[in-house]
Design a protein around this motif. Structure first.
Motif, PDB file in Angstrom:
ATOM      1  N   PHE A 156      15.877 -14.114  -0.505  1.00 20.53           N
ATOM      2  CA  PHE A 156      14.701 -14.248   0.356  1.00 20.53           C
ATOM      3  C   PHE A 156      15.189 -14.125   1.803  1.00 20.53           C
ATOM      4  O   PHE A 156      15.963 -14.974   2.276  1.00 20.53           O
ATOM      5  N   GLY A 157      14.772 -13.059   2.483  1.00 18.20           N
ATOM      6  CA  GLY A 157      15.255 -12.787   3.827  1.00 18.20           C
ATOM      7  C   GLY A 157      14.753 -13.787   4.852  1.00 18.20           C
ATOM      8  O   GLY A 157      13.635 -14.300   4.756  1.00 18.20           O
ATOM      9  N   ILE A 158      15.612 -14.051   5.865  1.00 19.79           N
ATOM     10  CA  ILE A 158      15.217 -14.893   6.995  1.00 19.79           C
ATOM     11  C   ILE A 158      15.563 -14.150   8.286  1.00 19.79           C
ATOM     12  O   ILE A 158      16.246 -13.116   8.267  1.00 19.79           O
ATOM     13  N   ALA A 159      15.122 -14.687   9.400  1.00 18.95           N
ATOM     14  CA  ALA A 159      15.374 -14.046  10.696  1.00 18.95           C
ATOM     15  C   ALA A 159      16.874 -13.951  10.949  1.00 18.95           C
ATOM     16  O   ALA A 159      17.640 -14.849  10.588  1.00 18.95           O
ATOM     17  N   GLY A 160      17.267 -12.848  11.585  1.00 19.20           N
ATOM     18  CA  GLY A 160      18.674 -12.642  11.895  1.00 19.20           C
ATOM     19  C   GLY A 160      19.414 -11.843  10.850  1.00 19.20           C
ATOM     20  O   GLY A 160      20.639 -11.678  10.936  1.00 19.20           O
ATOM     21  N   GLY A 161      18.693 -11.348   9.844  1.00 19.28           N
ATOM     22  CA  GLY A 161      19.326 -10.491   8.839  1.00 19.28           C
ATOM     23  C   GLY A 161      19.978 -11.238   7.687  1.00 19.28           C
ATOM     24  O   GLY A 161      20.527 -10.607   6.778  1.00 19.28           O
ATOM     25  N   GLU A 162      19.976 -12.558   7.706  1.00 20.77           N
ATOM     26  CA  GLU A 162      20.559 -13.311   6.585  1.00 20.77           C
ATOM     27  C   GLU A 162      19.516 -13.517   5.500  1.00 20.77           C
ATOM     28  O   GLU A 162      18.343 -13.158   5.649  1.00 20.77           O
TER      29      GLU A 162
ATOM     30  N   GLY B 211      10.796 -23.227   9.681  1.00 20.35           N
ATOM     31  CA  GLY B 211      11.227 -21.848   9.455  1.00 20.35           C
ATOM     32  C   GLY B 211      10.561 -21.226   8.245  1.00 20.35           C
ATOM     33  O   GLY B 211       9.944 -21.909   7.419  1.00 20.35           O
ATOM     34  N   TYR B 212      10.720 -19.903   8.140  1.00 23.24           N
ATOM     35  CA  TYR B 212      10.094 -19.145   7.060  1.00 23.24           C
ATOM     36  C   TYR B 212      11.099 -18.166   6.460  1.00 23.24           C
ATOM     37  O   TYR B 212      12.042 -17.736   7.126  1.00 23.24           O
ATOM     38  N   ALA B 213      10.860 -17.820   5.192  1.00 22.06           N
ATOM     39  CA  ALA B 213      11.617 -16.771   4.514  1.00 22.06           C
ATOM     40  C   ALA B 213      10.620 -15.781   3.955  1.00 22.06           C
ATOM     41  O   ALA B 213       9.440 -16.096   3.775  1.00 22.06           O
ATOM     42  N   THR B 214      11.092 -14.591   3.668  1.00 19.49           N
ATOM     43  CA  THR B 214      10.204 -13.542   3.152  1.00 19.49           C
ATOM     44  C   THR B 214      10.328 -13.441   1.643  1.00 19.49           C
ATOM     45  O   THR B 214      11.433 -13.247   1.107  1.00 19.49           O
ATOM     46  N   ASN B 215       9.200 -13.581   0.955  1.00 18.21           N
ATOM     47  CA  ASN B 215       9.181 -13.374  -0.489  1.00 18.21           C
ATOM     48  C   ASN B 215       9.419 -11.891  -0.753  1.00 18.21           C
ATOM     49  O   ASN B 215       8.634 -11.042  -0.312  1.00 18.21           O
ATOM     50  N   PRO B 216      10.526 -11.537  -1.455  1.00 21.59           N
ATOM     51  CA  PRO B 216      10.851 -10.114  -1.610  1.00 21.59           C
ATOM     52  C   PRO B 216       9.858  -9.356  -2.482  1.00 21.59           C
ATOM     53  O   PRO B 216       9.816  -8.124  -2.450  1.00 21.59           O
ATOM     54  N   ALA B 217       9.013 -10.055  -3.250  1.00 22.15           N
ATOM     55  CA  ALA B 217       8.028  -9.388  -4.091  1.00 22.15           C
ATOM     56  C   ALA B 217       6.747  -9.098  -3.326  1.00 22.15           C
ATOM     57  O   ALA B 217       6.186  -8.000  -3.404  1.00 22.15           O
ATOM     58  N   THR B 218       6.285 -10.083  -2.530  1.00 20.83           N
ATOM     59  CA  THR B 218       5.017  -9.912  -1.809  1.00 20.83           C
ATOM     60  C   THR B 218       5.219  -9.398  -0.389  1.00 20.83           C
ATOM     61  O   THR B 218       4.285  -8.874   0.223  1.00 20.83           O
ATOM     62  N   GLY B 219       6.429  -9.563   0.150  1.00 18.59           N
ATOM     63  CA  GLY B 219       6.692  -9.191   1.539  1.00 18.59           C
ATOM     64  C   GLY B 219       6.099 -10.151   2.535  1.00 18.59           C
ATOM     65  O   GLY B 219       6.123  -9.904   3.749  1.00 18.59           O
ATOM     66  N   LYS B 220       5.576 -11.297   2.070  1.00 22.77           N
ATOM     67  CA  LYS B 220       4.913 -12.244   2.966  1.00 22.77           C
ATOM     68  C   LYS B 220       5.836 -13.427   3.270  1.00 22.77           C
ATOM     69  O   LYS B 220       6.663 -13.815   2.446  1.00 22.77           O
ATOM     70  N   PRO B 221       5.694 -14.008   4.469  1.00 24.66           N
ATOM     71  CA  PRO B 221       6.505 -15.187   4.810  1.00 24.66           C
ATOM     72  C   PRO B 221       6.030 -16.423   4.049  1.00 24.66           C
ATOM     73  O   PRO B 221       4.827 -16.624   3.857  1.00 24.66           O
ATOM     74  N   ILE B 222       6.991 -17.243   3.637  1.00 26.24           N
ATOM     75  CA  ILE B 222       6.656 -18.497   2.983  1.00 26.24           C
ATOM     76  C   ILE B 222       7.470 -19.609   3.657  1.00 26.24           C
ATOM     77  O   ILE B 222       8.603 -19.379   4.113  1.00 26.24           O
ATOM     78  N   PRO B 223       6.923 -20.821   3.790  1.00 25.70           N
ATOM     79  CA  PRO B 223       7.613 -21.887   4.518  1.00 25.70           C
ATOM     80  C   PRO B 223       8.856 -22.382   3.762  1.00 25.70           C
ATOM     81  O   PRO B 223       8.898 -22.390   2.533  1.00 25.70           O
ATOM     82  N   VAL B 224       9.843 -22.817   4.547  1.00 26.25           N
ATOM     83  CA  VAL B 224      11.075 -23.360   3.983  1.00 26.25           C
ATOM     84  C   VAL B 224      11.137 -24.851   4.259  1.00 26.25           C
ATOM     85  O   VAL B 224      11.042 -25.284   5.408  1.00 26.25           O
ATOM     86  N   TRP B 225      11.278 -25.631   3.204  1.00 26.97           N
ATOM     87  CA  TRP B 225      11.327 -27.082   3.288  1.00 26.97           C
ATOM     88  C   TRP B 225      12.729 -27.577   2.910  1.00 26.97           C
ATOM     89  O   TRP B 225      13.535 -26.853   2.335  1.00 26.97           O
TER      90      TRP B 225
ATOM     91  N   GLY C 128      17.514  -4.043  -3.735  1.00 26.23           N
ATOM     92  CA  GLY C 128      18.615  -4.887  -3.257  1.00 26.23           C
ATOM     93  C   GLY C 128      18.226  -6.330  -3.046  1.00 26.23           C
ATOM     94  O   GLY C 128      18.960  -7.094  -2.409  1.00 26.23           O
ATOM     95  N   ALA C 129      17.069  -6.727  -3.590  1.00 28.34           N
ATOM     96  CA  ALA C 129      16.577  -8.093  -3.383  1.00 28.34           C
ATOM     97  C   ALA C 129      16.944  -9.031  -4.526  1.00 28.34           C
ATOM     98  O   ALA C 129      16.614 -10.224  -4.468  1.00 28.34           O
ATOM     99  N   GLY C 130      17.602  -8.531  -5.532  1.00 31.09           N
ATOM    100  CA  GLY C 130      17.951  -9.408  -6.637  1.00 31.09           C
ATOM    101  C   GLY C 130      18.756  -8.683  -7.692  1.00 31.09           C
ATOM    102  O   GLY C 130      18.940  -7.457  -7.645  1.00 31.09           O
ATOM    103  N   LYS C 131      19.258  -9.435  -8.653  1.00 31.34           N
ATOM    104  CA  LYS C 131      20.005  -8.866  -9.773  1.00 31.34           C
ATOM    105  C   LYS C 131      19.966  -9.838 -10.944  1.00 31.34           C
ATOM    106  O   LYS C 131      19.875 -11.061 -10.757  1.00 31.34           O
ATOM    107  N   GLY C 132      20.014  -9.298 -12.146  1.00 32.60           N
ATOM    108  CA  GLY C 132      20.061 -10.144 -13.328  1.00 32.60           C
ATOM    109  C   GLY C 132      21.428 -10.806 -13.457  1.00 32.60           C
ATOM    110  O   GLY C 132      22.454 -10.147 -13.294  1.00 32.60           O
ATOM    111  N   VAL C 133      21.443 -12.097 -13.707  1.00 30.85           N
ATOM    112  CA  VAL C 133      22.705 -12.825 -13.846  1.00 30.85           C
ATOM    113  C   VAL C 133      22.587 -13.852 -14.963  1.00 30.85           C
ATOM    114  O   VAL C 133      21.495 -14.223 -15.393  1.00 30.85           O
ATOM    115  N   VAL C 134      23.758 -14.277 -15.424  1.00 29.06           N
ATOM    116  CA  VAL C 134      23.840 -15.406 -16.353  1.00 29.06           C
ATOM    117  C   VAL C 134      24.345 -16.602 -15.567  1.00 29.06           C
ATOM    118  O   VAL C 134      25.318 -16.494 -14.812  1.00 29.06           O
ATOM    119  N   ASN C 135      23.694 -17.728 -15.707  1.00 25.99           N
ATOM    120  CA  ASN C 135      24.100 -18.934 -14.988  1.00 25.99           C
ATOM    121  C   ASN C 135      24.488 -20.017 -15.982  1.00 25.99           C
ATOM    122  O   ASN C 135      24.122 -19.961 -17.159  1.00 25.99           O
TER     123      ASN C 135
END
Length: 817
Positions: free
Chosen positions: A242-248, A316-330, A418-425
């Motif tokens: 989930f992208g945030i300001a500053g490219g991170e 602050g906010y992050a961008t939902n990579p599916a909707t492209g909309k900002p969502i609040p960060v708690w 480039g917003a995600g990948k399948g992984v085993v956790n």
């Protein structure tokens, strides 16, 4: 010559010391480790030598393992059954602090008492291989093991959150801080960030799981393997950004990437490194106050948490990579930095915890999963935990797709962008081996201002634990070893300048993760284990211990074996071929505990009844893997049984005629008993084996049979359970060697079955008579015998038979009008 016994009865107070001394003199329990014909490594979990000594539950566990080992020896194996002591760790240190005695003085006394008790129960222990984990000759190689993991890139140091008791001034394991208070003093615990050493056990997560299904490597009980599977906790999902300001970006792991369109806010752990960057000036004071409050909570409380979740908005906010909309960060303390990525995407429409949090703080709740035909826009009054056959809604191009199909499709779509990948956790986390205590092996590292952390050269091991009088921890969070300046400052092995020793000691689970290897090679001081012996004796053939160690000791031992195997140091990757967990002993129906005052100490029972009676009683209580209820009145029966066996042996030893004909009924019972005893020992249902012996003894007494061949076999079958008693009987029967040099007796399958069987005769389904007929008798013969029985004749009088049902060797049912 028989001594300690007279013609009046069996006297264990003379017999048992005699045979314990003779076993020691003859090296009866000391196998040749270099030239065994049929090696069998029989291991039991070595004990922590507490000041109280062994309790009856310990004796139950060790006796059950010993029965198995003695049985294998009688089968012709050279059995290696060593015993040592797991004496480092917080238990020993805490008790030493409590009584004001240095653990270096306390532990040897405790070990001497344990060894006395273990010898008294008649275990087949090879005491020449015994050691304590506190011996420098042992922990030298524990430190060497640390260095091997460091070389292999499997050891590293990092900051980690720990539970800290401000009263006891020590780090507590999560298990010692349940409910947020110290188990020792009841003080509320705090959280601290400390530099800690870790082992990369997570690198082996997949192998640790895969081998559980390989029966050629691991024959373990299902409840143990299930516990390990759950502890490793494999789950498939996706890592999303989930992208945030500053490219991170904020990384999250989720097992539900199909619900990403319903992620309406994010939650970070208070320790997350991006909290500072995301927090706005308007919210900074509130966030910092919340972080301080979270730090005061212990890790366990945060993990379990209150039902009423708390949190604070960062601004602050992050961008939902599916909707492209900002969502609040708690920020919320129920998210832990050491678990997953320290961040979660919150989907309140389909997660109960997220729903409660969103409802409390007025955050958006969006439905993205629905059952077929359900209105996608209807508001949710509670989180919808999906049933089968659900489909996605409000999910852009993936709406109307079945969940399972959408999972794969969404992960692939996010990978393309480039917003995600399948992984085993995995639920499993790296093993923290650092302990900021005194009583343990010092971790062999020296810190140099110029060279950094430098391993102590192997030639300089062991790094001895200094004998310091003031070993009580203080409030600094630093081990008491740091106060011992003569030890603390040491030259850098690389440049020679003054350095500082690592003051953490290693977790005592590391001591016990490899002890089975050292047993094979205790006489060598230039190597931890002799490779040729490991090839001969390992993996351990049978390991018996408590199932409470299923996910710590047993998992860590498997991990260490895998690391050593990968380094070419051991020829196997699984250390224990068969593991069985013993059951628990209760007293008079209640769990034993100090608070109840019902802990059974074996010494008084051994003194009164003899060790073999105690062994026999414990094994008779119930299946070994289940345990049983110890009641004082119950021990009388096993002692009476041994007295009667002794009388039988006296009769047999004094008989002049040997080789007399044995009655058919005794012959059959003899072979049936051999079969039942053998199968019971193999299955660890020792109680059924003892019951078979008791039944056979009754049959012999009723038949007045003391034939030497039968009594000889009886003594052999009894030997694993009552070794001193069996040795004495064996000698009285005239055999000059140990009974354990005899061979286990086979049975004749043809003699296991009775020639006659009892048939129940029913009339219209109700049993009216019982008949003894030849095994496998023809139906016509059985019917004829039934029609001749007076009781059956009475119930058939005046009636006509319409049907006959015959179950061979079991039942005849005559159906009449």
């Amino acid at each position: 010559m028989i001594d300690h016994l007279d013609d009046d009865g069996y006297h264990p107070e003379g017999v048992e010391p005699k045979w314990q001394a003779r076993w020691a003199e003859r090296h009866t329990n000391k196998p040749d480790l270099d030239r065994p014909e049929r090696p069998f490594y029989n291991l039991m979990m070595f004990p922590y030598p507490s000041a109280e000594g062994l309790h009856i539950g310990n004796v139950f566990a060790f006796t059950g393992a010993d029965v198995h080992g003695r049985f294998k020896r009688l089968q012709g194996y050279q059995v290696f059954e060593p015993m040592g002591f797991d004496a480092f760790g917080i238990q020993s240190e805490n008790y030493a602090l409590k009584v004001g005695v240095h653990p270096g003085e306390l532990i040897p006394k405790n070990i001497a008492n344990f060894r006395r008790q273990l010898s008294a129960i008649g275990g087949m222990f090879d005491w020449s291989r015994s050691f304590s984990t506190t011996d420098p000759e042992y922990y030298k190689w524990t430190q060497w093991l640390f260095l091997q993991l460091l070389k292999a890139g499997k050891a590293y140091k990092k900051k980690a959150a720990v539970n800290w008791c401000p009263s006891c001034k020590t780090v507590l394991a999560n298990e010692q801080a349940e409910g947020g208070v110290c188990e020792r003093c009841g003080t509320p615990v705090e959280q601290r960030l400390l530099e800690q050493w870790f082992f990369r056990i997570t690198d082996f997560a997949e192998r640790l799981l895969a081998n559980l299904d390989d029966k050629s490597k691991m024959d373990w009980s299902d409840r143990t393997t299930t516990a390990q599977r759950n502890w490793v906790g494999r789950s498939e999902g996706a890592e999303l950004r989930f992208g945030i300001a500053g490219g991170e970006s904020i990384r999250v792991f989720t097992t539900r990437p199909d619900t990403i369109f319903g992620a309406t806010f994010m939650v970070l752990a208070p320790e997350h490194p991006l909290v500072d960057r995301l927090t706005t000036e308007a919210e900074r004071a509130a966030v910092e106050a919340y972080r301080r409050a979270a730090q005061a909570k212990d890790v366990v409380s945060r993990k379990v948490g209150d039902k009423d979740k708390s949190g604070v908005f960062t601004g602050g906010y992050a961008t939902n990579p599916a909707t492209g909309k900002p969502i609040p960060v708690w920020v919320a303390d129920y998210v832990l930095m050491d678990y997953g990525t320290g961040a979660i995407m919150a989907v309140p429409g389909h997660d109960e915890r997220d729903f409660a949090f969103a409802t409390k703080y007025g955050l958006t709740i969006r439905r993205v999963v629905a059952q077929p035909g359900h209105n996608a826009d209807s508001p949710l009054t509670e989180a919808m935990i999906e049933d089968t056959d659900c489909r996605l809604v409000n999910s852009g191009p993936f709406s109307e797709k079945p969940q399972a199909e959408a999972f794969t499709a969404i992960v692939a779509w996010l990978e393309q962008s480039g917003a995600g990948k399948g992984v085993v956790n995995y639920r499993l986390h790296d093993w923290c081996i650092s302990r900021q205590r005194y009583w343990g092996p010092p971790i062999p590292i020296i810190y140099c201002d110029d060279c950094g952390p430098v391993p102590v050269p192997e030639k300089d091991l062991p790094v001895l634990l200094p004998n310091i009088p003031d070993f009580r921890p203080d409030d600094s969070g630093v081990s008491p070893l740091a106060r011992h300046k003569e030890w603390y400052f040491a030259p850098c092995p690389r440049c020679g300048k003054q350095g500082r020793r690592e003051t953490d000691v290693s977790d005592n689970f590391l001591d016990s993760a490899w002890y089975y290897l050292r047993y094979t090679s205790t006489e060598f001081d230039d190597r931890p284990f002799e490779p040729s012996r490991l090839k001969t004796w390992c993996p351990v053939a049978t390991y018996i211990g408590g199932n409470e160690h299923a996910v710590l000791h047993l998992l860590y031992s498997r991990f260490i074996a895998m690391v050593l195997h990968d380094q070419g140091l051991v020829p196997f990757e699984e250390p224990f071929r068969m593991f069985r967990a013993h059951g628990l002993i209760v007293k008079d129906g209640h769990k034993m505990s100090k608070s109840r005052g019902n802990v059974v100490i074996p010494d008084q029972y051994i003194a009164k009844w003899g060790a073999d009676t105690v062994r026999l009683y414990l094994m008779f209580l119930g299946p070994f893997q289940e345990g049983g209820d110890f009641r004082d009145a119950g021990i009388v029966g096993p002692r009476r049984f041994l007295d009667r066996v002794w009388e039988l042996v006296k009769q047999s030893a004094g008989a002049t005629a040997i080789g007399a004909e044995i009655h058919r009924s005794i012959l059959v019972k003899w072979h049936q008993t051999k079969k039942r005893v053998t199968e019971g020992i193999e299955d660890l249902t020792y109680n059924t084996s003892i019951a078979a012996l008791m039944e056979f003894l009754n049959a012999l007494r009723e038949a007045n049979c003391s034939e030497r061949r039968v009594v000889k076999d009886f003594v052999i079958m009894l030997a694993p359970f009552a070794p001193h008693f069996a040795e004495e009987c064996w000698e009285r029967l005239g055999y000059p060697t140990s009974v354990f040099d005899a061979r286990w007796i086979p049975w004749d399958p043809g003699l296991v079955l009775e020639h006659t069987v009892e048939i129940a005769v029913q009339v219209n389904g109700r049993t009216r008579a019982k008949l003894n007929v030849h095994r496998d008798a023809e139906e016509s013969h059985v019917v004829a015998a039934a029609l001749a029985d007076e009781t059956v004749i009475r119930f058939l009088a005046g009636k006509s038979r319409t049907k006959t049902i015959y179950v061979p060797n079991r039942l005849l049912n005559l159906v009449v009008d």
